[in-house]
Design a protein around this motif. Structure first.
Motif, PDB file in Angstrom:
ATOM      1  N   ASP A   1      -6.032   6.941   5.711  1.00  0.00           N
ATOM      2  CA  ASP A   1      -5.885   8.543   4.198  1.00  0.00           C
ATOM      3  C   ASP A   1      -6.512   7.391   2.772  1.00  0.00           C
ATOM      4  OD1 ASP A   1      -3.701   6.729   4.206  1.00  0.00           O
ATOM      5  OD2 ASP A   1      -2.382   7.975   4.560  1.00  0.00           O
TER       6      ASP A   1
ATOM      7  N   ARG B   1       0.931  -0.955   0.101  1.00  0.00           N
ATOM      8  CA  ARG B   1      -0.142  -0.168   0.079  1.00  0.00           C
ATOM      9  C   ARG B   1       0.861   1.333  -0.013  1.00  0.00           C
ATOM     10  NH1 ARG B   1      -2.898  -3.929   3.390  1.00  0.00           N
ATOM     11  NH2 ARG B   1      -4.590  -4.503   2.742  1.00  0.00           N
ATOM     12  N   THR B   2       0.825   2.139  -1.235  1.00  0.00           N
ATOM     13  CA  THR B   2       1.590   3.431  -1.791  1.00  0.00           C
ATOM     14  C   THR B   2       1.569   4.163  -2.391  1.00  0.00           C
ATOM     15  OG1 THR B   2       3.787   3.815  -1.968  1.00  0.00           O
ATOM     16  CG2 THR B   2       2.737   1.973  -2.828  1.00  0.00           C
ATOM     17  N   PRO B   3       1.183   5.255  -1.688  1.00  0.00           N
ATOM     18  CA  PRO B   3       0.930   6.646  -3.025  1.00  0.00           C
ATOM     19  C   PRO B   3       1.574   6.640  -4.589  1.00  0.00           C
ATOM     20  CG  PRO B   3       2.153   7.214  -0.924  1.00  0.00           C
ATOM     21  CD  PRO B   3       1.982   6.278  -0.878  1.00  0.00           C
TER      22      PRO B   3
ATOM     23  N   VAL C   1      -5.296   4.840   1.234  1.00  0.00           N
ATOM     24  CA  VAL C   1      -3.642   4.834   0.295  1.00  0.00           C
ATOM     25  C   VAL C   1      -4.266   3.535  -0.706  1.00  0.00           C
ATOM     26  CG1 VAL C   1      -1.641   4.214  -0.130  1.00  0.00           C
ATOM     27  CG2 VAL C   1      -2.557   4.666   1.702  1.00  0.00           C
TER      28      VAL C   1
ATOM     29  N   HIS D   1       3.193   2.552   3.081  1.00  0.00           N
ATOM     30  CA  HIS D   1       2.050   2.832   3.809  1.00  0.00           C
ATOM     31  C   HIS D   1       1.620   1.451   4.532  1.00  0.00           C
ATOM     32  CE1 HIS D   1       1.086   6.759   4.028  1.00  0.00           C
ATOM     33  NE2 HIS D   1       1.820   6.904   2.455  1.00  0.00           N
TER      34      HIS D   1
ATOM     35  N   ALA E   1      -8.221  -0.299   1.774  1.00  0.00           N
ATOM     36  CA  ALA E   1      -8.139   0.589   2.148  1.00  0.00           C
ATOM     37  C   ALA E   1      -7.408   0.823   3.073  1.00  0.00           C
ATOM     38  CB  ALA E   1      -8.279   1.912   0.683  1.00  0.00           C
ATOM     39  N   ASP E   2      -5.917   1.747   3.402  1.00  0.00           N
ATOM     40  CA  ASP E   2      -6.156   2.165   4.640  1.00  0.00           C
ATOM     41  C   ASP E   2      -6.803   3.156   5.605  1.00  0.00           C
ATOM     42  OD1 ASP E   2      -2.997   2.761   6.541  1.00  0.00           O
ATOM     43  OD2 ASP E   2      -4.523   4.074   6.963  1.00  0.00           O
TER      44      ASP E   2
END
Length: 300
Positions: free
Chosen positions: A246, A215-217, A248, A275, A242-243
């Protein structure tokens, strides 16, 4: 229907799984001799159906497409009437067996109550009691928890486990994946009239390879880094959890035998903001959906 050959081990709880309309009930009706196949042959307990109905069906109890009773009769009266229609039943033990069957399904206190006052769960249990009026080698249950509330579902599950523990083989169809996961020892998957797979539940679970989930932007940079390291089948799963903080997004892939610590170190070195990172084993839902290309109801 095409090429269906079901191997149901004695003493097992066999889940016949598939989306609604996949052919489960039609298959059951053919097995029980209620309808004839347009081609091919049908065998049940090693004998040809429907020709061997008189020899085979006394060894089989069945609940197909929901219970139907005389609503103004009591539960006990319904049992006695169904048993009287069975030419193999001993009338001398009819009342005793009815009482035992009602006790077995937890309806002793409702034996004198009219069926019109029964809840749906009580009617399902009464239908199973009909099948239990005599000792059966095989119990065929078509969607036995359909329409039940959570309490009724638990009661029917518990009863099925008890019957299997006593040596009765259970063949149950369902479109609810939770039923198979929580209840069955073996399973077969149907879709659009075809048998796609059958195996033990242990085998199905063992084949679910864990996938790397990141999980990452920085999705594009993460994908490039993972691809260069040899991670296969990279994709951005739709609807992935998703997180919560936020939202992510995630990318996932098959890491094969690549060390997970080296993958994490490479992502950090590439300035990928992490994340969330780890291996996640796919659910049985994902496995079955991959087989059928269709969704399943997974809630109670």
């Amino acid at each position: 229907m095409a090429g269906i050959d079901l191997e149901v081990p004695a003493g097992s709880i066999f889940g016949f799984l598939g989306p609604n309309g996949s052919g489960k009930t039609t298959t059951i009706r053919m097995l029980l001799g209620l309808i004839a196949p347009t081609s091919g042959t049908v065998e049940l307990l090693g004998q040809a159906m429907p020709n061997a109905q008189l020899a085979v069906l006394p060894r089989v109890g069945a609940l197909v497409e929901g219970p139907a009773f005389y609503p103004f009769w009591t539960g006990q009266a319904n049992l006695l009437r169904f048993d009287a229609a069975d030419r193999t039943a001993d009338p001398r033990t009819r009342k005793q067996r009815a009482g035992e069957a009602l006790e077995r399904v937890g309806l002793s206190n409702a034996a004198k109550k009219k069926v019109r006052a029964y809840s749906l769960g009580m009617r399902q249990r009464l239908a199973i009691a009909v099948a239990l009026m005599q000792r059966r080698e095989l119990l065929v249950l078509d969607e036995p928890t359909n329409g039940l509330d959570p309490q009724g579902t638990r009661e029917v599950r518990s009863l099925i486990r008890e019957l299997a523990d006593d040596g009765t083989t259970i063949f149950t169809s369902t479109h609810l994946l939770a039923e198979v996961e929580q209840l069955c020892t073996h399973a077969a998957v149907m879709s659009r009239g075809q048998l796609l797979r059958q195996s033990t539940m242990a085998e199905l679970r063992s084949e679910l390879r864990p996938r790397l989930v990141v999980r990452t932007p920085d999705l594009e940079r993460a994908e490039q880094t993972l691809a260069a390291l040899g991670v296969r089948d990279l994709r951005r799963p739709s609807g992935h959890p998703a997180d919560d903080r936020d939202g992510v997004p995630a990318v996932e892939g098959d890491p094969g035998e690549l060390p997970i610590d080296k993958l994490a170190a490479a992502l950090v070195t590439a300035d990928v903001r992490l994340h969330g990172f780890g291996l996640e084993r796919p659910s049985l839902e994902e496995s079955f959906v991959a087989l059928t290309g269709e969704g399943f109801d997974v809630a109670e």
